[in-house]
Scaffold this active site. Structure first.
Site, mmCIF file in Angstrom:
data_model
loop_
_atom_site.group_PDB
_atom_site.id
_atom_site.type_symbol
_atom_site.label_atom_id
_atom_site.label_comp_id
_atom_site.label_asym_id
_atom_site.label_seq_id
_atom_site.Cartn_x
_atom_site.Cartn_y
_atom_site.Cartn_z
ATOM 1 N N LEU A 360 0.844 -1.205 0.000
ATOM 2 C CA LEU A 360 0.000 0.000 0.000
ATOM 3 C C LEU A 360 0.873 1.247 0.000
ATOM 4 O O LEU A 360 1.845 1.338 0.750
ATOM 5 C CB LEU A 360 -0.901 0.019 1.236
ATOM 6 C CG LEU A 360 -1.671 1.326 1.490
ATOM 7 C CD1 LEU A 360 -2.787 1.503 0.455
ATOM 8 C CD2 LEU A 360 -2.250 1.363 2.900
ATOM 9 N N THR A 361 0.514 2.197 -0.841
ATOM 10 C CA THR A 361 1.044 3.553 -0.768
ATOM 11 C C THR A 361 -0.056 4.440 -0.216
ATOM 12 O O THR A 361 -1.182 4.408 -0.719
ATOM 13 C CB THR A 361 1.478 4.063 -2.159
ATOM 14 O OG1 THR A 361 2.430 3.160 -2.714
ATOM 15 C CG2 THR A 361 2.098 5.441 -2.055
ATOM 16 N N GLN A 366 0.354 8.991 -3.276
ATOM 17 C CA GLN A 366 0.172 8.243 -4.517
ATOM 18 C C GLN A 366 0.440 9.117 -5.736
ATOM 19 O O GLN A 366 0.386 10.336 -5.666
ATOM 20 C CB GLN A 366 -1.241 7.657 -4.575
ATOM 21 C CG GLN A 366 -1.461 6.527 -3.581
ATOM 22 C CD GLN A 366 -2.855 5.938 -3.641
ATOM 23 O OE1 GLN A 366 -3.674 6.342 -4.462
ATOM 24 N NE2 GLN A 366 -3.136 4.978 -2.769
ATOM 25 N N GLY A 369 5.478 8.144 -7.621
ATOM 26 C CA GLY A 369 6.573 7.211 -7.844
ATOM 27 C C GLY A 369 6.981 6.391 -6.641
ATOM 28 O O GLY A 369 7.931 5.599 -6.724
ATOM 29 N N GLU A 392 1.643 -11.805 -3.977
ATOM 30 C CA GLU A 392 0.532 -12.736 -3.775
ATOM 31 C C GLU A 392 -0.579 -12.461 -4.775
ATOM 32 O O GLU A 392 -0.939 -11.314 -5.030
ATOM 33 C CB GLU A 392 -0.007 -12.601 -2.349
ATOM 34 C CG GLU A 392 -1.137 -13.553 -2.033
ATOM 35 C CD GLU A 392 -1.741 -13.289 -0.668
ATOM 36 O OE1 GLU A 392 -2.949 -13.536 -0.508
ATOM 37 O OE2 GLU A 392 -1.007 -12.828 0.209
ATOM 38 N N SER A 396 -4.871 -6.690 -6.603
ATOM 39 C CA SER A 396 -5.972 -5.732 -6.704
ATOM 40 C C SER A 396 -5.843 -4.968 -8.014
ATOM 41 O O SER A 396 -4.839 -5.081 -8.724
ATOM 42 C CB SER A 396 -5.942 -4.762 -5.520
ATOM 43 O OG SER A 396 -4.760 -3.982 -5.552
#
Length: 502
Positions: A360-361, A366, A369, A392, A396
């Site tokens: 996650l960013t 977001q 980069g 994995e 998403s």
């Protein structure tokens, strides 16, 4: 960020005609379609839920032709009660079948239908059943995404994720099957699980509940103050129920403790001495640092991190136990401390060889980069371990776009080097050099239409468009990880630290 149908068709409410009339804040109810102010413009929206907070009534609105991520809680003042409201149609009662009778508890052999009299399912039913029970390979999803270019490119020309179910687009065959699978799973699984069953079913894959209904829950937190940023969650997160009554919750950006009262949060900030994630610093370059946190040693912090990230990840399900996971947190350093930008988690011992369980960013960072840095760092760790890494599956929508871009750029750069030296290359060589699995390399080559079969031999062809695109991206300044500055050795764990801590 609008994510509706290409033709601008309505995506909220059913296609049946509805009764229209004026409403008031007291009479409007769940299921109504009203006009709600969004970004200074009135927009058609369906009211999915109503709650009462300290500031008054709030309505959870799903806006027409907008992605599900942009659903939000709005106050009464943003609803236009001067325009007619579309009221929900009453539910139709299912006609009772007079022929239906209660089946006997014990059926004798005489009353059992013969094999000849049993109705054989049609080919459509057979194919639907077999496809619903058989998961689709990731290759099909990649090819399907490649065909639907219009669905992944936003009006400003940037890549955006638009799931057909969330945004209201007309689903393709693969999308329909994906929905059917979810519905089948929901019907097959019970609505809720006991603690014992939850523990048994919990998958060790970084993904916060096994309940199938958890994913579709309505967002419960309206606004989050995180450091100097105001964040608006995308999805439901299982914070204590009392926090859903707050207009805003306050989260400490260093220890990730959460508060519903500003006074209590201010008091905490005066006492909190943490200025960076509670782990070992593995990497420092310019303003970027990476920290490694063991879920077993820092359970509270890691659980708070999972709660925070659940607000921006639809299918994250890890919450009960973080012991089998390592968390790698990327921060930006200032004079006030190290501020979290994003993170990824990985299993201490992955049976499938995954190097990322969840990534996650943070929304405020977001499109700058930083996501690429997280992905690159995960592969650098895999290279140090001497392993081939892969995230994995399934990914998403946003994760797939980020990984596909990273894979494409690195594979293309690697192939161009071989092309300039006029040397032959194999998929295994690409995989070893980039620490990627051969499956990911093949999927990327197929998605880019670079793998062809010519004269009884498999060949890799680089299209001119990709070469031109590579030259353009070279002109852009990109954030990269310097592998020489990583101070890390693969940790060795005991058997107890790799298992669940119940």
């Amino acid at each position: 960020m609008a994510g509706g149908t290409p033709g601008g068709e309505p995506t909220v409410g059913s296609g049946e005609p509805r009764l229209k009339s004026l409403a008031t804040p007291e009479t409007i109810k769940t299921g109504c379609i009203a006009w709600v102010e969004k970004e200074g413009q009135p927009r058609r929206a369906e009211i999915l839920s109503i709650k009462t907070t300290k500031s008054g009534k709030q309505f959870y609105c799903n806006f027409d032709n907008f992605n599900k991520r942009l659903d939000e809680w709005v106050p009464v003042i943003r609803l236009d009660f001067t325009r007619e409201v579309e009221w929900p149609n009453p539910e139709k009662e299912k006609p009772k079948d007079p022929k239906a009778k209660k089946a006997p508890t014990v059926q004798s052999k005489k009353t059992q239908p013969s094999k000849k009299s049993q109705k054989r399912p049609s080919k459509r039913e057979q194919s639907t059943t077999s496809e619903a029970n058989t998961p689709h390979p990731w290759t099909d999803f990649v090819e399907n995404q490649n065909r639907q270019k219009s669905a992944s490119i936003g009006p400003d020309g940037d890549s955006q994720a638009r799931a057909s179910v969330d945004g209201g687009e007309t689903p393709g065959g693969g999308d329909e099957m994906e929905v059917d699978e979810r519905e089948t799973e929901v019907k097959r699984e019970p609505a809720e699980f006991s603690r014992e069953v939850e523990i048994e079913k919990l998958r060790t894959s970084g993904s916060m509940t096994q309940n199938p209904t958890e994913v579709s829950r309505i967002r419960n937190i309206s606004k989050v103050q995180f450091g100097r940023f105001d964040l608006y969650p995308w999805y439901f997160s299982p914070y204590p129920e009392i926090f859903s009554q707050e207009d805003v919750i306050f989260i400490c950006e260093f220890c990730l403790s959460y508060y519903g009262d500003l006074k209590a949060f201010t008091r905490h900030r005066k006492k909190c001495t943490l200025q960076h994630p509670p782990g070992n610093e593995l990497y420092r370059n310019e303003e970027i640092s990476f920290f490694e946190i063991d879920g077993r040693r820092q359970r509270t912090w890691c659980r708070n991190l999972c709660l925070l990230s659940k607000m921006f990840l639809d299918h994250k399900t890890l919450y009960y136990d973080v012991d089998p996971f390592l968390f790698y947190v990327m921060t930006v350093r200032t004079e006030k401390g190290c501020h979290m930008v994003g993170y990824f988690s990985k299993e201490k011992e992955s049976a499938d060889g995954y190097n990322v369980a969840c990534i996650l960013t943070m929304p405020q960072y977001q499109r700058k980069g930083y996501g690429r840095l997280l992905i690159q760092f995960s592969y650098e760790l895999s290279r140090i371990e001497g392993k081939l890494g892969s995230p994995e599956k399934p990914l998403s929508d946003l994760g797939l776009l980020s990984y596909r871009q990273y894979w494409s750029e690195n594979i293309l750069e690697f192939l161009m080097g071989y092309n300039e030296r006029d040397e032959k290359v194999t998929i295994e060589a690409i995989s070893t050099a980039l620490a990627m699995t051969t499956q990911d390399v093949e999927h990327t080559l197929q998605a880019l239409r670079m793998q062809v079969y010519h004269k009884s031999d498999h060949k890799i062809v680089i299209p001119e468009k990709l070469i031109e695109q590579r030259e353009k991206t070279k002109l852009k300044r990109k954030r990269t990880v310097d592998p020489t500055k990583i101070q890390w050795k693969p940790p060795v764990f005991t058997a107890s630290s790799r298992t669940w801590g119940w």
